[in-house]
Design a protein around this motif. Sequence first.
Motif: not given
Length: 323
Positions: A202-208, A304-322
């Motif tokens: 998940a990411a917020m920021g410019d397209d690059a 909340q992404i962490g909460v969501h993934n944890a409920a599914r037994g999934a690994a942490s998401a790759v995040l970027s807030w550039a």
Amino acid sequence: MTDATPADGGFAASAANDDMDMTGVNPLRLNEVRRRVSVVRDYIALRAPTDQDRIDHAAALGLSVNQFLALVRAWREHGKAVAISGAGAAKGVPRPKSARNLPSASKAAAAAVIAKLGPDVSLVETVRHVKQRCGTLRVATPSRSTIWNMVMADRRTRGANGREGIVVSRCQVRLPVETDDGVAFPTLAMAVDLKTGAILAAAMGDDAATASTIVDGLECRVAGGAVLVDADLAGPIRRRSEVEFTSMKPSAARTHTARTLGRGFGSLELIFQPSRAIAPADMLRSIKDAPLSPEDARRLIGEQIGVHNAARGAASAVLSWAT
């Protein structure tokens, strides 16, 4: 920064509150709760508070002395921000009718039909099947809007539609955030596993920057199935990765995301049709509500992404807030 006296009477939210656990606090009241904590801590720090101290501290929060002392007791007992957060943003606003207002037999019948049909069936077909089932059982049929809400809740809870693949889309998060151009909903790009409902990146920021983050998520997690990508992100992603994918209209990519996540993730809702959403400023219904800072919004979305993934037994998401 100036030394002007704060408008609340001298009790400004302290920097120490910035790292406080805000779990359970209405996002629109983060600033107000930080202010409450600051004033309560200031009062508790007094060695021998007088009646005047109680009056002054209560007035700083616009409360009666008894209301303020109730906050002090709650803080001393629990030591958590949520304990003194008070009512949410929608206090006094009538609760919308929902599945909770349905007779249990109607709710059970609709829920069984929705679970059986799965996420790829249209709302029209879902409503038709629910009406048939409720007619057979001779129980009240939920309204179309209630059925849709139940469908979205089912997707959000189940978080999987059984199909292999990944969808990359851009949605808005239903959080009013203060920006240089006024109050706005932040736009979030996500890569979502269609089968498990896990958020891979998940990411917020410019397209690059966004494309680089999404690519990191795709290259680490692609295990099979189609990769569907919002056309607006297709170019930047293609320049950074050799992962094969199918480009599609942004609206179609959002539809795939909605079928997998339902209304959103964790405690947050997503906006899939911006033209139909209310204005961000209209979410501020109380004088104590305030838009989030970009930093608070990023922190909350990441949590909340962490909460969501944890409920599914999934690994942490790759995040970027550039930015």
